[in-house]
Design an enzyme around this catalytic site. Sequence first.
Site, mmCIF file in Angstrom:
data_model
loop_
_atom_site.group_PDB
_atom_site.id
_atom_site.type_symbol
_atom_site.label_atom_id
_atom_site.label_comp_id
_atom_site.label_asym_id
_atom_site.label_seq_id
_atom_site.Cartn_x
_atom_site.Cartn_y
_atom_site.Cartn_z
ATOM 1 N N GLY A 43 48.283 42.522 45.847
ATOM 2 C CA GLY A 43 48.431 43.539 44.809
ATOM 3 C C GLY A 43 47.101 43.918 44.191
ATOM 4 O O GLY A 43 46.816 45.098 43.950
ATOM 5 N N CYS A 44 46.266 42.923 43.936
ATOM 6 C CA CYS A 44 44.962 43.174 43.318
ATOM 7 C C CYS A 44 44.067 43.968 44.261
ATOM 8 O O CYS A 44 43.312 44.847 43.834
ATOM 9 C CB CYS A 44 44.305 41.858 42.928
ATOM 10 S SG CYS A 44 45.315 40.904 41.758
ATOM 11 N N THR A 45 44.174 43.675 45.543
ATOM 12 C CA THR A 45 43.394 44.408 46.539
ATOM 13 C C THR A 45 43.845 45.867 46.596
ATOM 14 O O THR A 45 43.016 46.784 46.593
ATOM 15 C CB THR A 45 43.526 43.738 47.926
ATOM 16 O OG1 THR A 45 42.999 42.409 47.826
ATOM 17 C CG2 THR A 45 42.778 44.517 48.980
#
Length: 145
Positions: A43-45
């Site tokens: 998700g952060c990527t």
Amino acid sequence: MLNAGDAAPDFSVIDHTGKTHTLADYRGKTVVLWFYPKADTPGCTAEGCSFRDYKAEFEKKNAAILGISFDPPEANKAFAEKFGFNFPLLSDTGRRMGLAYGACDDTQAASARRAGIIIGPDGKVKAYHAKVDARAFPAEALQQV
């Protein structure tokens, strides 16, 4: 929790290159703060890559992008280099920003909540999102700056 119109809490924190950033550094610009739980996770990527891809659009609107996690600078540096992030990733290892901006409840929090805050050029909160969708927030933020 912060509300639109509140004065944004000041901060002083280092980024993935060791440079110190303060809110005052960005006076006169809109600032998009995106708190993310952990460097180099799916998700952060996705969120970081979208911000990277929209950076020129944010710049046209005189807006700066600042990613923030509780990861140490070394982890954020590896994350930034792996995905070619063209904006600072702040390392809030002491959780002071996280507490001030509502991305965690205490200094023992393992990771930041995925929150998004837009700060106007006057240093006041323009929009506060206590929980965001990692894939949708960058486009939403672009519309709100």
